[in-house]
Design a protein around this motif. Structure first.
Motif, mmCIF file in Angstrom:
data_model
loop_
_atom_site.group_PDB
_atom_site.id
_atom_site.type_symbol
_atom_site.label_atom_id
_atom_site.label_comp_id
_atom_site.label_asym_id
_atom_site.label_seq_id
_atom_site.Cartn_x
_atom_site.Cartn_y
_atom_site.Cartn_z
ATOM 1 N N GLY A 174 -92.929 21.617 -4.326
ATOM 2 C CA GLY A 174 -93.611 20.707 -3.411
ATOM 3 C C GLY A 174 -92.653 19.681 -2.820
ATOM 4 O O GLY A 174 -91.773 19.176 -3.528
ATOM 5 N N LEU A 175 -92.816 19.384 -1.557
ATOM 6 C CA LEU A 175 -91.944 18.422 -0.892
ATOM 7 C C LEU A 175 -92.235 17.011 -1.398
ATOM 8 O O LEU A 175 -93.355 16.524 -1.314
ATOM 9 C CB LEU A 175 -92.157 18.480 0.631
ATOM 10 N N GLU A 176 -91.208 16.361 -1.942
ATOM 11 C CA GLU A 176 -91.333 14.984 -2.416
ATOM 12 C C GLU A 176 -90.844 13.990 -1.372
ATOM 13 O O GLU A 176 -91.448 12.954 -1.172
ATOM 14 C CB GLU A 176 -90.533 14.783 -3.711
ATOM 15 N N ASN A 177 -89.714 14.280 -0.749
ATOM 16 C CA ASN A 177 -89.114 13.376 0.235
ATOM 17 C C ASN A 177 -88.571 14.170 1.410
ATOM 18 O O ASN A 177 -87.970 15.227 1.225
ATOM 19 C CB ASN A 177 -87.932 12.601 -0.361
ATOM 20 N N ARG A 178 -88.768 13.613 2.583
ATOM 21 C CA ARG A 178 -88.118 14.114 3.796
ATOM 22 C C ARG A 178 -87.398 12.916 4.380
ATOM 23 O O ARG A 178 -88.033 11.912 4.718
ATOM 24 C CB ARG A 178 -89.140 14.660 4.778
ATOM 25 N N ILE A 179 -86.059 13.001 4.462
ATOM 26 C CA ILE A 179 -85.269 11.840 4.857
ATOM 27 C C ILE A 179 -84.413 12.194 6.076
ATOM 28 O O ILE A 179 -83.328 12.766 5.931
ATOM 29 C CB ILE A 179 -84.377 11.351 3.695
ATOM 30 N N PRO A 180 -84.876 11.850 7.281
ATOM 31 C CA PRO A 180 -84.060 12.079 8.470
ATOM 32 C C PRO A 180 -83.088 10.918 8.681
ATOM 33 O O PRO A 180 -83.417 9.766 8.417
ATOM 34 C CB PRO A 180 -85.086 12.146 9.599
ATOM 35 N N VAL A 181 -81.875 11.230 9.149
ATOM 36 C CA VAL A 181 -80.875 10.202 9.427
ATOM 37 C C VAL A 181 -80.157 10.530 10.730
ATOM 38 O O VAL A 181 -80.020 11.689 11.112
ATOM 39 C CB VAL A 181 -79.831 10.056 8.292
ATOM 40 N N ILE A 182 -79.704 9.477 11.388
ATOM 41 C CA ILE A 182 -78.826 9.599 12.543
ATOM 42 C C ILE A 182 -77.612 8.726 12.226
ATOM 43 O O ILE A 182 -77.752 7.628 11.686
ATOM 44 C CB ILE A 182 -79.535 9.198 13.857
ATOM 45 N N TYR A 183 -76.416 9.236 12.520
ATOM 46 C CA TYR A 183 -75.202 8.528 12.130
ATOM 47 C C TYR A 183 -74.061 8.940 13.043
ATOM 48 O O TYR A 183 -74.178 9.893 13.818
ATOM 49 C CB TYR A 183 -74.849 8.830 10.667
ATOM 50 N N GLY A 184 -72.961 8.245 12.928
ATOM 51 C CA GLY A 184 -71.810 8.626 13.728
ATOM 52 C C GLY A 184 -70.676 7.635 13.626
ATOM 53 O O GLY A 184 -70.691 6.714 12.803
ATOM 54 N N GLN A 185 -69.721 7.826 14.516
ATOM 55 C CA GLN A 185 -68.543 6.968 14.564
ATOM 56 C C GLN A 185 -68.423 6.362 15.954
ATOM 57 O O GLN A 185 -68.596 7.050 16.956
ATOM 58 C CB GLN A 185 -67.279 7.757 14.225
ATOM 59 N N ILE A 186 -68.106 5.088 15.982
ATOM 60 C CA ILE A 186 -67.931 4.350 17.227
ATOM 61 C C ILE A 186 -66.460 4.439 17.597
ATOM 62 O O ILE A 186 -65.597 3.957 16.867
ATOM 63 C CB ILE A 186 -68.379 2.883 17.062
ATOM 64 N N GLU A 187 -66.171 5.072 18.730
ATOM 65 C CA GLU A 187 -64.793 5.319 19.135
ATOM 66 C C GLU A 187 -64.211 4.185 19.979
ATOM 67 O O GLU A 187 -63.022 3.933 19.937
ATOM 68 C CB GLU A 187 -64.693 6.637 19.904
ATOM 69 N N LYS A 188 -65.026 3.529 20.782
ATOM 70 C CA LYS A 188 -64.546 2.489 21.697
ATOM 71 C C LYS A 188 -64.806 1.100 21.119
ATOM 72 O O LYS A 188 -65.898 0.803 20.649
ATOM 73 C CB LYS A 188 -65.246 2.595 23.054
ATOM 74 N N SER A 189 -63.808 0.250 21.207
ATOM 75 C CA SER A 189 -63.911 -1.100 20.640
ATOM 76 C C SER A 189 -64.846 -2.002 21.433
ATOM 77 O O SER A 189 -65.325 -3.002 20.908
ATOM 78 C CB SER A 189 -62.529 -1.741 20.540
ATOM 79 N N ASP A 190 -65.140 -1.653 22.695
ATOM 80 C CA ASP A 190 -66.015 -2.510 23.496
ATOM 81 C C ASP A 190 -67.497 -2.309 23.185
ATOM 82 O O ASP A 190 -68.335 -3.055 23.669
ATOM 83 C CB ASP A 190 -65.746 -2.326 24.994
ATOM 84 N N ILE A 191 -67.840 -1.323 22.361
ATOM 85 C CA ILE A 191 -69.242 -1.131 21.966
ATOM 86 C C ILE A 191 -69.580 -2.181 20.918
ATOM 87 O O ILE A 191 -68.959 -2.263 19.873
ATOM 88 C CB ILE A 191 -69.485 0.285 21.424
ATOM 89 N N SER A 192 -70.577 -2.997 21.243
ATOM 90 C CA SER A 192 -70.948 -4.094 20.352
ATOM 91 C C SER A 192 -72.311 -3.892 19.686
ATOM 92 O O SER A 192 -72.684 -4.660 18.808
ATOM 93 C CB SER A 192 -70.956 -5.409 21.135
ATOM 94 N N LEU A 193 -73.033 -2.859 20.106
ATOM 95 C CA LEU A 193 -74.386 -2.649 19.613
ATOM 96 C C LEU A 193 -74.707 -1.161 19.688
ATOM 97 O O LEU A 193 -74.345 -0.492 20.652
ATOM 98 C CB LEU A 193 -75.357 -3.454 20.480
ATOM 99 N N ILE A 194 -75.372 -0.649 18.655
ATOM 100 C CA ILE A 194 -75.852 0.728 18.663
ATOM 101 C C ILE A 194 -77.373 0.682 18.653
ATOM 102 O O ILE A 194 -77.979 0.026 17.803
ATOM 103 C CB ILE A 194 -75.360 1.524 17.429
ATOM 104 N N GLU A 195 -77.973 1.376 19.618
ATOM 105 C CA GLU A 195 -79.426 1.499 19.669
ATOM 106 C C GLU A 195 -79.791 2.952 19.413
ATOM 107 O O GLU A 195 -79.148 3.858 19.936
ATOM 108 C CB GLU A 195 -79.962 1.068 21.036
ATOM 109 N N VAL A 196 -80.808 3.163 18.583
ATOM 110 C CA VAL A 196 -81.313 4.501 18.314
ATOM 111 C C VAL A 196 -82.722 4.585 18.866
ATOM 112 O O VAL A 196 -83.484 3.612 18.825
ATOM 113 C CB VAL A 196 -81.270 4.847 16.809
ATOM 114 N N VAL A 197 -83.049 5.743 19.411
ATOM 115 C CA VAL A 197 -84.335 5.903 20.084
ATOM 116 C C VAL A 197 -85.133 6.993 19.383
ATOM 117 O O VAL A 197 -84.647 8.114 19.199
ATOM 118 C CB VAL A 197 -84.126 6.264 21.573
#
Length: 176
Positions: free
Chosen positions: A111-134
């Motif tokens: 039986g399914l106990e947990n379903r854990i979705p994630v979004i992740y990554g690496q920020i390549e440019k130094s001018d990025i000051s904020l990450i928004e996920v939709v």
């Protein structure tokens, strides 16, 4: 007196075999990739999502670092185990690399106990000051995690994509 020594020895062996496995031992011994750097541990129900880098080689035998995640189930009291499917992906982008993964945790009866979705990554440019996920109907900020090796992000939840927000000198906002 001679009869008690074998019993004490057996009890000692049983007690040491039942010790909780620490998280660092699971990271070192149960993740099938060379864990170069642990970037972040995000607490989730029944465990943690581990954000880490692994050193890999491409077809040309050139080495590179890939960012990936694993689901470690447990706690400090009862011990830890590597419960997440283990794989890594690699992508290159000038500004922001983004990956998604879903971990499923089943009980002993399937039986399914947990379903854990994630979004992740690496920020390549130094001018990025904020990450928004939709997600389906929401926009949220993802935490930026800074290390000597780079800048990363991780957000647990149902998100379709991530974008980096940067501000140039004139304070105009650019979305990627």
């Amino acid at each position: 007196m001679k009869q008690t020594w074998p019993i004490i020895l057996i009890l000692f062996l049983l007690l040491t075999a039942c010790r909780a496995v620490p998280i660092n031992k699971v990271i070192e011994e149960e993740i099938p990739f060379n864990v170069k750097e642990v970037i972040h541990k995000e607490k989730v129900r029944d465990g943690v999502i581990l954000l880490y880098t692994t050193r890999q080689k491409n077809e040309k035998k050139e080495e590179f670092d890939a960012v990936t995640v694993a689901y470690l189930k447990g706690n400090e009291k009862d011990g830890w185990e590597n419960a997440g499917h283990n794989h890594w992906e690699f992508g290159e982008d000038e500004r922001l690399t983004v990956f998604k993964n879903v971990f499923y945790d089943y009980d002993s009866r399937g039986g399914l106990e947990n379903r854990i979705p994630v979004i992740y990554g690496q920020i390549e440019k130094s001018d990025i000051s904020l990450i928004e996920v939709v997600g389906k109907e929401e926009l949220k900020r993802a935490r930026i995690i800074e290390r000597e090796s780079g800048r990363y992000f991780l957000k647990v939840g149902e998100y379709e994509f991530a974008r980096g927000v940067s501000t140039n000198v004139s304070n105009e906002v650019y979305l990627e």
